[in-house]
Scaffold this motif. Structure first.
Motif, PDB file in Angstrom:
ATOM      1  N   PRO A   1      17.080  -7.787 -29.194  1.00  0.00           N
ATOM      2  CA  PRO A   1      16.800  -8.974 -29.740  1.00  0.00           C
ATOM      3  C   PRO A   1      18.050  -9.861 -30.118  1.00  0.00           C
ATOM      4  O   PRO A   1      17.976 -10.902 -30.542  1.00  0.00           O
TER       5      PRO A   1
ATOM      6  N   SER B   1       8.800   0.029 -31.406  1.00  0.00           N
ATOM      7  CA  SER B   1       9.862   0.244 -32.151  1.00  0.00           C
ATOM      8  C   SER B   1      10.715  -0.826 -32.143  1.00  0.00           C
ATOM      9  O   SER B   1      11.296  -1.061 -31.140  1.00  0.00           O
ATOM     10  N   GLY B   2      10.986  -1.527 -33.225  1.00  0.00           N
ATOM     11  CA  GLY B   2      12.241  -2.882 -33.327  1.00  0.00           C
ATOM     12  C   GLY B   2      11.614  -4.188 -32.933  1.00  0.00           C
ATOM     13  O   GLY B   2      12.620  -5.118 -32.447  1.00  0.00           O
ATOM     14  N   CYS B   3      10.354  -4.226 -32.578  1.00  0.00           N
ATOM     15  CA  CYS B   3       9.580  -5.520 -31.975  1.00  0.00           C
ATOM     16  C   CYS B   3       9.535  -6.387 -32.966  1.00  0.00           C
ATOM     17  O   CYS B   3       9.463  -7.563 -32.899  1.00  0.00           O
ATOM     18  N   GLY B   4      10.026  -6.096 -34.446  1.00  0.00           N
ATOM     19  CA  GLY B   4       9.674  -6.875 -35.397  1.00  0.00           C
ATOM     20  C   GLY B   4       8.363  -6.736 -36.401  1.00  0.00           C
ATOM     21  O   GLY B   4       8.316  -7.711 -37.161  1.00  0.00           O
ATOM     22  N   LYS B   5       7.738  -5.691 -36.216  1.00  0.00           N
ATOM     23  CA  LYS B   5       6.646  -5.445 -36.942  1.00  0.00           C
ATOM     24  C   LYS B   5       6.843  -5.532 -38.558  1.00  0.00           C
ATOM     25  O   LYS B   5       6.269  -6.188 -39.301  1.00  0.00           O
ATOM     26  N   SER B   6       7.894  -4.603 -38.868  1.00  0.00           N
ATOM     27  CA  SER B   6       8.093  -4.422 -40.497  1.00  0.00           C
ATOM     28  C   SER B   6       8.746  -5.602 -40.919  1.00  0.00           C
ATOM     29  O   SER B   6       8.287  -6.118 -42.052  1.00  0.00           O
ATOM     30  N   THR B   7       9.615  -6.444 -40.017  1.00  0.00           N
ATOM     31  CA  THR B   7       9.901  -7.801 -40.682  1.00  0.00           C
ATOM     32  C   THR B   7       8.827  -8.773 -41.021  1.00  0.00           C
ATOM     33  O   THR B   7       8.984  -9.242 -42.001  1.00  0.00           O
TER      34      THR B   7
ATOM     35  N   ALA C   1      14.650 -11.409 -35.035  1.00  0.00           N
ATOM     36  CA  ALA C   1      13.654 -10.215 -35.316  1.00  0.00           C
ATOM     37  C   ALA C   1      12.364 -10.783 -35.234  1.00  0.00           C
ATOM     38  O   ALA C   1      11.159  -9.825 -34.567  1.00  0.00           O
TER      39      ALA C   1
ATOM     40  N   PHE D   1      18.257 -12.739 -38.497  1.00  0.00           N
ATOM     41  CA  PHE D   1      19.164 -11.799 -39.255  1.00  0.00           C
ATOM     42  C   PHE D   1      20.560 -12.283 -38.569  1.00  0.00           C
ATOM     43  O   PHE D   1      21.051 -11.897 -37.745  1.00  0.00           O
TER      44      PHE D   1
ATOM     45  N   VAL E   1      20.208 -11.551 -34.822  1.00  0.00           N
ATOM     46  CA  VAL E   1      19.245 -10.734 -34.408  1.00  0.00           C
ATOM     47  C   VAL E   1      17.954 -11.662 -34.645  1.00  0.00           C
ATOM     48  O   VAL E   1      17.595 -11.927 -35.819  1.00  0.00           O
TER      49      VAL E   1
END
Ligand code: ADP
Ligand code: MG
Length: 344
Positions: free
Chosen positions: A287, A60-66, A40, A15, A38
């Motif tokens: 990240p 949280s924030g490790c990139g799963k949703s991305t 991601a 990003f 970032v």
């Protein structure tokens, strides 16, 4: 030949920062303005076999949703490809298939409050010619029943449902599109624990009865263990270990997987066979500035020089498990050498 159904090949997502005019002016006057991208998701290659549920776990924030949004065709990757049976999910940045559908964490946000849920469920299938308008009502009633709701609920609005029921509606809407792959991003995270169990059971039933293939994203190791055939562990945008659920939970190889499992109460894991590990220490690095080499090395009790220097590749460990760890690779090499010498 591989029988892989879903293939992710070298997926990365960066990003880039969108600097506002204010940021740019501040930067001109010497203020530190964050202008780094970032990272991601970095170089993720994965496969999911037909009918399989792959759990994707990480903090949280490790990139799963991305990664989930990229698989679902909602977000184009910066690099890499996603294919289903060899067909790309995206073409020129646009989703070109209905074969992937999604279920998100918050069913309230994902349902239109002004629409009767029957219309919400029917909308996609009618638009894509899966059902005629005339047959839509029966079609929808069938799917509502399939997810454990009264068929007559079709006439109600989202606010008339509990959180668990709304998530069932969201699942019915996804299934009514007759997808081959379901991407579920934290589908039970916003629900009470007792309701979580009901929705998890629904997923298990659907997998058994419909043979659905699923990417199941969760930060909750207990939930993932229940639903997954295989599990992928993500850390700071990279996959660090992939194995069968049994392998991952009984005998984690990557130091990060071990640390993650150790941070979960035994009760949740229902497993007394786990060896004692040291609790995970240290902060997750940003990240924006991932550490060089193995990104886990600042928190890793086993780190050696190579870990600070080179990114470890995700490698097979002799079984179908994959681990990205220099120390584990060295141990395997040493064991292989010993075996050779003993055989001589
Ligand atoms: N649209 C976006 N713009 C900028 N950064 C983003 C965007 N979406 C996610 N990120 C960043 O990407 C990283 C991964 O986020 P995410 O995929 O949501 O992680 P997870 O689902 O594992 O919690 C985080 O650092 C997050 O802040
Ligand atoms: Mg997320």
């Amino acid at each position: 030949m591989s029988t892989a159904f879903l293939t992710l090949d070298g997926i990365s997502k960066r990003f880039d920062p969108r600097l506002t005019l204010g940021d740019r002016i501040a930067a001109r006057f010497g203020a530190t303005v964050e202008d780094r991208p970032v990272r991601a998701v970095t170089e993720v290659s994965l496969t999911i076999n037909p009918g399989e549920t792959l759990g994707l776990v990480g903090e949280s924030g490790c990139g799963k949703s991305t990664l989930g949004r990229i698989v679902a065709g909602i977000l184009p990757p910066t690099a890499g490809t996603v294919t289903i049976d060899g067909e790309p999910v995206l073409h020129n940045g646009r989703k070109v298939t209905t074969r992937v559908q999604t279920v998100f964490q918050d069913p309230f946000a994902s349902l239109d409050p002004r629409m009767r849920i029957g219309d919400t469920v029917a909308e996609g299938p009618i638009a894509h010619g899966l059902v005629t308008k005339a047959n839509a009502a029966d079609y929808v009633r069938g799917w509502l029943q399939r997810v454990g709701l009264e068929p007559d609920f079709a006439d109600r609005y989202p606010h008339q449902f509990s959180g668990g029921q709304r998530q069932r509606v969201a699942i019915a809407r996804a299934l009514a599109m007759q997808p081959d792959l379901l991407v579920c991003d934290e589908p039970v995270a916003s629900l009470d624990v007792s309701i979580q169990a009901q929705i998890i059971n629904l997923f298990l039933e659907l997998r058994r009865d419909l043979g659905i293939t699923c990417l199941f994203i969760s930060h909750d190791l207990g939930v993932v263990r229940h639903v997954s055939d295989r599990v992928a562990i993500m850390y700071l945008g990279r996959i660090v270990e992939v194995g069968s659920t049994e392998q991952i939970y009984r005998d984690p190889k990557h130091p990060y997987t071990r640390a993650l499992l150790d941070s979960v109460p035994r009760l949740v894991l229902e497993d007394d066979a786990l060896v004692e590990f040291n609790a995970i220490t240290g902060e997750i690095p940003s990240p924006l500035a991932p550490p060089p080499g193995c990104t886990f090395h600042p928190r890793c009790p086993l780190a050696v020089d190579a870990c600070r220097r080179d990114v470890p590749a995700l490698m097979a460990d002799g079984t179908d498990r994959l681990v990205a760890c220099h120390v584990r690779a060295m141990e395997r090499n040493a064991a292989a050498t010993t075996a050779l010498e003993e055989g001589r």
